[in-house]
Design an enzyme around this catalytic site. Structure first.
Site, PDB file in Angstrom:
ATOM      1  N   CYS A 112       0.803  -1.221   0.000  1.00  0.00           N
ATOM      2  CA  CYS A 112       0.000   0.000   0.000  1.00  0.00           C
ATOM      3  C   CYS A 112       0.838   1.274   0.000  1.00  0.00           C
ATOM      4  CB  CYS A 112      -0.954   0.000   1.192  1.00  0.00           C
ATOM      5  SG  CYS A 112      -2.146  -1.364   1.146  1.00  0.00           S
ATOM      6  N   HIS A 149      -3.523   7.129   1.015  1.00  0.00           N
ATOM      7  CA  HIS A 149      -3.809   5.828   0.432  1.00  0.00           C
ATOM      8  C   HIS A 149      -5.280   5.508   0.653  1.00  0.00           C
ATOM      9  CE1 HIS A 149      -3.999   1.613  -0.364  1.00  0.00           C
ATOM     10  NE2 HIS A 149      -4.084   1.282   0.908  1.00  0.00           N
ATOM     11  N   ASN A 153      -9.748  -0.335  -2.721  1.00  0.00           N
ATOM     12  CA  ASN A 153      -8.323  -0.236  -2.387  1.00  0.00           C
ATOM     13  C   ASN A 153      -7.516  -0.831  -3.531  1.00  0.00           C
ATOM     14  OD1 ASN A 153      -5.729  -0.567  -1.387  1.00  0.00           O
ATOM     15  ND2 ASN A 153      -6.378  -1.358   0.611  1.00  0.00           N
TER      16      ASN A 153
END
Length: 336
Positions: free
Chosen positions: A118, A263, A293
């Site tokens: 991430c 993020h 995501n």
């Protein structure tokens, strides 16, 4: 002379697959509801790749072409590729060289893959920034690209993780500038390996005599595992810390931020960080509702959209921040 060089983002671009998968679509393949997904994540839909059309490398190439066009450059101008992904096309070679081929770059430029999940894009941006600052390269392509959907447990058993992830790619072009106070002001990278197994895909691991058979015997370990509560608990601490670290180093306060691009992991995390930093809605960019995501791709996709929508303007102070598997976390402060 090199000490005066800074990296600036000369172009941004993103690409997402055509296939839109809504929460209603998800309810057709596992026991869940739109309300359950939105309440826990804020996600309404995500993009999943189209087999035979999209690959990690060519999605990165599509995003890169847009970034290069914005910068007024061509693929042949690129001197280095830094490619962030946790979902490469092959175990090896890395997707950076595959994207070099996709872009038709004939020069034997280096292509470097980064695997920091991430926070991978910000790690990659930091690596590229060092090459620009030292004068080794003048044009660096930094890419985050992911295909998660082919590796998710799409049964009810895997719903806590599978509803979260989507596919896509984002890219930026870094170029040098000597304008004081412009470009990437600083980057900040951290990790805490003691929590490595809290967010993990264990198989196929290389530390077994027959890793292929091991993976076959443990199929559940080929899907992502996440200790959601622990990830959330650490994320809401590390995000504000690493943002403050970037601001403190450069003599700024949270109120000085013109745009925060975190993020896109979970809307609840973003909202918590926003509240902690005291930022109004117009200073925080969020698209997790539409894309889910996308791991290493999430920050550059959001950055590209924010620029495209006119929400980032010249001289704005932009902060990028991420937290994820590893645990790793990172930030970058940029004067646009």
């Amino acid at each position: 002379m090199n000490t005066l060089r800074h990296s600036e983002i000369a172009g941004v671009g993103h690409y997402v697959p055509d296939r839109v998968v809504t929460n209603a679509d998800i309810t057709q393949i596992m026991e869940t509801t739109d309300e359950w997904i939105q309440e826990r994540t804020g996600i309404r839909e995500r993009r999943w790749f189209v087999e035979g059309k999209d690959t990690t490398a060519n999605m990165g190439a599509n995003a890169s072409r847009k970034a290069l066009e914005m910068a007024g450059l061509t693929p042949d101008d690129v001197q280095l590729i830094v490619f962030a992904t946790l979902s490469p096309d092959y175990v090896f070679p890395g997707s950076g060289v595959l994207m070099q081929r996709e872009l038709g770059i004939k020069a034997t430029i280096p292509a470097l893959d980064v695997r920091n999940q991430c926070s991978g894009f910000i790690y990659a941006l930091s690596v590229a920034d060092q090459f620009i600052k030292t004068g080794m390269y003048d044009t660096v392509l930094v890419v985050g690209s992911e295909i998660h959907s082919s590796g998710l447990d799409k049964s009810t058993r895997g719903r806590a993780v599978s509803v979260i992830f989507g596919d896509g790619a984002g890219a930026v072009v870094l170029r040098p500038t000597t304008e004081e106070g412009r470009g990437i002001l600083s980057t900040h990278l951290h990790s805490q390996g003691e929590y490595a197994e809290e967010l993990i895909v264990k198989e196929p691991g290389s530390n077994f005599e027959n890793r292929v058979q091991r993976a076959i015997d443990n199929p559940a370990d080929m899907y992502p595992y996440m200790n959601g509560q622990n990830v959330f608990k650490h994320a809401v601490v590390r995000f504000p810390q690493v943002i403050k670290e970037a601001l403190d180093q450069n003599g700024y306060q949270p109120a000085d931020i013109d745009m925060l691009i975190p993020h896109q992991a979970n809307l609840r995390i973003t909202q918590y960080v926003q509240q902690k930093m005291g930022l109004p809605d117009e200073k925080v960019y969020s698209n997790v509702q539409r894309y889910g995501n996308t791991t290493a791709a999430s920050v550059p996709i959001a950055l590209s959209e924010a620029v495209q929508e006119g929400r980032i303007k010249r001289c704005d102070l932009v902060c990028l921040a991420a937290f994820g598997s590893g645990f790793t976390w990172a930030s970058a402060l940029i004067r646009w």
